[in-house]
Design a protein around this motif. Structure first.
Motif, PDB file in Angstrom:
ATOM      1  N   VAL A 260       0.857  -1.186   0.000  1.00 54.24           N
ATOM      2  CA  VAL A 260       0.000   0.000   0.000  1.00 54.24           C
ATOM      3  C   VAL A 260       0.892   1.235   0.000  1.00 54.24           C
ATOM      4  N   GLN A 261       1.901   1.233   0.867  1.00 54.02           N
ATOM      5  CA  GLN A 261       2.776   2.402   0.939  1.00 54.02           C
ATOM      6  C   GLN A 261       3.629   2.556  -0.325  1.00 54.02           C
ATOM      7  N   GLN A 262       4.057   1.438  -0.897  1.00 53.01           N
ATOM      8  CA  GLN A 262       4.899   1.514  -2.098  1.00 53.01           C
ATOM      9  C   GLN A 262       4.096   2.051  -3.290  1.00 53.01           C
ATOM     10  N   LEU A 263       2.875   1.505  -3.457  1.00 54.19           N
ATOM     11  CA  LEU A 263       2.051   1.958  -4.571  1.00 54.19           C
ATOM     12  C   LEU A 263       1.635   3.421  -4.358  1.00 54.19           C
ATOM     13  N   ALA A 264       1.266   3.763  -3.124  1.00 54.08           N
ATOM     14  CA  ALA A 264       0.872   5.150  -2.834  1.00 54.08           C
ATOM     15  C   ALA A 264       2.029   6.104  -3.158  1.00 54.08           C
ATOM     16  N   TRP A 265       3.227   5.676  -2.806  1.00 53.77           N
ATOM     17  CA  TRP A 265       4.410   6.517  -3.090  1.00 53.77           C
ATOM     18  C   TRP A 265       4.578   6.718  -4.598  1.00 53.77           C
ATOM     19  N   ASN A 266       4.428   5.628  -5.357  1.00 51.07           N
ATOM     20  CA  ASN A 266       4.617   5.740  -6.805  1.00 51.07           C
ATOM     21  C   ASN A 266       3.508   6.551  -7.470  1.00 51.07           C
ATOM     22  N   VAL A 267       2.270   6.448  -6.929  1.00 53.62           N
ATOM     23  CA  VAL A 267       1.179   7.279  -7.472  1.00 53.62           C
ATOM     24  C   VAL A 267       1.468   8.744  -7.135  1.00 53.62           C
ATOM     25  N   LEU A 268       1.942   8.971  -5.930  1.00 51.70           N
ATOM     26  CA  LEU A 268       2.283  10.349  -5.523  1.00 51.70           C
ATOM     27  C   LEU A 268       3.349  10.956  -6.453  1.00 51.70           C
ATOM     28  N   THR A 269       4.350  10.152  -6.749  1.00 51.42           N
ATOM     29  CA  THR A 269       5.429  10.662  -7.617  1.00 51.42           C
ATOM     30  C   THR A 269       4.904  10.974  -9.018  1.00 51.42           C
ATOM     31  N   ALA A 270       3.890  10.217  -9.444  1.00 53.37           N
ATOM     32  CA  ALA A 270       3.354  10.441 -10.795  1.00 53.37           C
ATOM     33  C   ALA A 270       2.305  11.564 -10.820  1.00 53.37           C
ATOM     34  N   THR A 271       2.006  12.125  -9.650  1.00 58.74           N
ATOM     35  CA  THR A 271       0.966  13.160  -9.556  1.00 58.74           C
ATOM     36  C   THR A 271       1.586  14.555  -9.538  1.00 58.74           C
ATOM     37  N   THR A 272       1.025  15.461 -10.363  1.00 58.28           N
ATOM     38  CA  THR A 272       1.520  16.834 -10.317  1.00 58.28           C
ATOM     39  C   THR A 272       0.823  17.578  -9.179  1.00 58.28           C
ATOM     40  N   LYS A 273      -0.513  17.594  -9.215  1.00 59.64           N
ATOM     41  CA  LYS A 273      -1.240  18.317  -8.166  1.00 59.64           C
ATOM     42  C   LYS A 273      -2.320  17.410  -7.578  1.00 59.64           C
ATOM     43  N   GLU A 274      -3.157  16.867  -8.492  1.00 61.16           N
ATOM     44  CA  GLU A 274      -4.256  16.017  -8.043  1.00 61.16           C
ATOM     45  C   GLU A 274      -4.155  14.655  -8.728  1.00 61.16           C
ATOM     46  N   ALA A 275      -4.142  13.584  -7.944  1.00 65.08           N
ATOM     47  CA  ALA A 275      -3.967  12.254  -8.539  1.00 65.08           C
ATOM     48  C   ALA A 275      -5.161  11.915  -9.431  1.00 65.08           C
ATOM     49  N   ASP A 276      -4.885  11.398 -10.624  1.00 60.56           N
ATOM     50  CA  ASP A 276      -5.972  10.976 -11.516  1.00 60.56           C
ATOM     51  C   ASP A 276      -5.672   9.560 -12.032  1.00 60.56           C
ATOM     52  N   GLU A 277      -6.541   9.092 -12.929  1.00 62.50           N
ATOM     53  CA  GLU A 277      -6.420   7.728 -13.451  1.00 62.50           C
ATOM     54  C   GLU A 277      -5.021   7.486 -14.063  1.00 62.50           C
ATOM     55  N   GLN A 278      -4.541   8.474 -14.791  1.00 60.87           N
ATOM     56  CA  GLN A 278      -3.231   8.329 -15.429  1.00 60.87           C
ATOM     57  C   GLN A 278      -2.121   8.151 -14.377  1.00 60.87           C
ATOM     58  N   ALA A 279      -2.198   8.969 -13.320  1.00 62.63           N
ATOM     59  CA  ALA A 279      -1.185   8.879 -12.256  1.00 62.63           C
ATOM     60  C   ALA A 279      -1.260   7.512 -11.583  1.00 62.63           C
ATOM     61  N   PHE A 280      -2.498   7.021 -11.413  1.00 62.91           N
ATOM     62  CA  PHE A 280      -2.654   5.703 -10.789  1.00 62.91           C
ATOM     63  C   PHE A 280      -1.997   4.626 -11.652  1.00 62.91           C
ATOM     64  N   GLN A 281      -2.288   4.658 -12.965  1.00 62.57           N
ATOM     65  CA  GLN A 281      -1.708   3.648 -13.870  1.00 62.57           C
ATOM     66  C   GLN A 281      -0.180   3.755 -13.908  1.00 62.57           C
ATOM     67  N   ASP A 282       0.313   4.988 -13.984  1.00 58.50           N
ATOM     68  CA  ASP A 282       1.773   5.174 -13.998  1.00 58.50           C
ATOM     69  C   ASP A 282       2.391   4.660 -12.701  1.00 58.50           C
ATOM     70  N   GLY A 283       1.720   4.946 -11.593  1.00 60.02           N
ATOM     71  CA  GLY A 283       2.202   4.495 -10.279  1.00 60.02           C
ATOM     72  C   GLY A 283       2.221   2.975 -10.191  1.00 60.02           C
ATOM     73  N   LEU A 284       1.165   2.359 -10.731  1.00 61.67           N
ATOM     74  CA  LEU A 284       1.098   0.892 -10.700  1.00 61.67           C
ATOM     75  C   LEU A 284       2.204   0.296 -11.578  1.00 61.67           C
ATOM     76  N   ASN A 285       2.386   0.883 -12.762  1.00 64.41           N
ATOM     77  CA  ASN A 285       3.448   0.376 -13.649  1.00 64.41           C
ATOM     78  C   ASN A 285       4.831   0.525 -13.011  1.00 64.41           C
ATOM     79  N   ALA A 286       5.035   1.656 -12.353  1.00 59.43           N
ATOM     80  CA  ALA A 286       6.334   1.870 -11.693  1.00 59.43           C
ATOM     81  C   ALA A 286       6.533   0.828 -10.590  1.00 59.43           C
ATOM     82  N   THR A 287       5.460   0.540  -9.857  1.00 59.50           N
ATOM     83  CA  THR A 287       5.562  -0.451  -8.778  1.00 59.50           C
ATOM     84  C   THR A 287       5.869  -1.833  -9.354  1.00 59.50           C
TER      85      THR A 287
END
Ligand SMILES: Nc1ncnc2c1ncn2[C@@H]1O[C@H](COP(=O)(O)OP(=O)(O)OP(=O)(O)O)[C@@H](O)[C@H]1O
Ligand SMILES: [Mg+2]
Length: 374
Positions: A260-287
């Motif tokens: 949970v913390q690893q994926l949340a971190w990667n979604v956070l890194t992929a987010t500029t201001k507000e997390a969206d579907e794209q940031a979630f997918q990028d975060g998941l791929n990074a994880t």
């Protein structure tokens, strides 16, 4: 500012969430001298919980000793670690350590060793060895210190499954249990990262540690706790995430704490201001990119029967692997081969046995396996 999400090491303070019930239970056990055994899958939060309760509960009258015995390969390496951790934690000053060691232990040659590691300044070396040391005396050490000082001691041993892997392990377990069970002023908290090995030590009536204490299974942190945690950690980083998306982070990794913390971190890194579907997918791929090399390596030497067994579980079968429906769809070899397949995959930590059957241990492994190996 510290990193908003942390994974791969024990967590504390603002990085720690939930566990109110377990904290209370462990705290009561520590205060009342009740032995505890904590079992859970990998990276669920055992070490973090014990360290938290140690920090909360410790007092001059109640000393809590934490030690990690992962590197101990033999009985005497364990005694060395056990005795030095107890002496270090119960001596108030560094100079007292050597004196205490001499006062409470015969046949040791205590030395303070300055550590090259930045996390620990020094450690105590006792030179415990089979020729000069008496194992009963060492195992009795916390009880003798506690009595002499008029205190209570809790000894917390992380990676306790190592005891089951040592040469002549059963005799060692018998010796330890026979001494610890007489302790009145010392109690024990035993936990470890290899669930199947821990289960072997504590679940079987035939084993010396059977019913040694209050045994509890560390449950997953529920989404109701994770979601506000994730939302608030995004805020700390000056970003936002919806509760829906925070919930998706939890469900994607089935609420496994570290993930949970690893994926949340990667979604956070992929987010500029507000997390969206794209940031979630990028975060998941990074994880996935971070964990897939390990999965590839781990599966590279599995036999085709073993891979097929995993395929069957991924396809939704959790019981009755011998029935026709399963054997005709997945080539699992002969029926008599099934117990061995199951045993090996449990030992190698691919699968876990629960009340409802066999399941894959790692939720991201499932995502990867389904996409690449089915
Ligand atoms: N209470 C918690 N709140 C938030 N995150 C947690 C909590 N407990 C664990 N975690 C997450 O899980 C990770 C692993 O925690 P920890 O090392 O305590 O688990 P463990 O069960 O001891 O792991 P192992 O099985 O490898 O010994 C932490 O780095 C953190 O990301
Ligand atoms: Mg741990």
């Amino acid at each position: 500012m510290s990193k908003p999400f942390i994974y791969g090491m024990s967590v504390e303070g603002e990085h720690f969430t939930d566990r109110e019930l377990e904290t209370k239970r462990l705290q009561l056990n520590f205060e009342n001298g009740v032995n505890s055994i904590i079992i859970s899958p990998r990276r669920m939060g055992k070490t973090s919980l014990v360290k938290k309760v140690k920090a909360l509960t410790e007092s001059p009258k109640l000393k809590i000793v934490y030690m990690d015995i992962y590197k101990c390969r033999t009985e005497y390496e364990f005694y060395e670690k056990y005795a030095s951790a107890i002496i270090q934690a119960t001596a108030t000053k560094m100079e007292r350590m050597v004196e205490n060691a001499k006062e409470f232990l015969m046949g040791v040659s205590p030395k303070i060793v300055f550590s090259p590691e930045p996390t620990t300044e020094f450690s105590l070396s006792l030179g415990v060895n089979p020729q000069t040391s008496n194992c009963e005396e060492i195992l009795d050490l916390p009880e003798r210190i506690a009595r002499k000082r008029g205190i209570q001691i809790v000894v917390c041993i992380d990676e306790f499954q190592q005891i089951g892997e040592m040469p002549d392990s059963l005799a060692l377990q018998k010796t330890i249990r026979s001494i610890w069970q007489h302790h009145q002023h010392t109690s024990y908290c035993l936990f470890g990262s290899k669930q199947h090995l821990m289960s072997q030590l504590f679940y079987s009536r035939k084993m010396p540690f059977y019913q040694f204490g209050d045994m509890f299974f560390l449950r997953k942190i529920p989404s109701e706790k994770w979601i506000p945690f994730i939302v608030s950690r995004f805020e700390v980083a000056g970003k936002t995430i919806s509760t829906d998306l925070a919930g998706r982070i939890c469900s994607t990794v089935e609420n496994y704490s570290s993930y949970v913390q690893q994926l949340a971190w990667n979604v956070l890194t992929a987010t500029t201001k507000e997390a969206d579907e794209q940031a979630f997918q990028d975060g998941l791929n990074a994880t996935l990119a971070q964990v897939v090399p390990l999965f590839v390596e781990q599966t590279s030497n599995l036999s085709s029967f073993q891979l097929n067994f995993i395929r069957a579980i991924c396809a939704g079968y959790h019981n009755d692997f011998g029935k026709r429906e399963v054997t005709s769809r997945f080539n699992l070899g002969t029926r008599s081969n099934l117990p061995k397949l199951k045993k090996t995959l449990i030992e190698r930590e691919f699968i876990e046995e629960t009340e409802s059957g066999l399941f894959l241990s790692d939720p991201l492994f499932v995502v990867w396996f389904k996409n690449n190996m089915m």
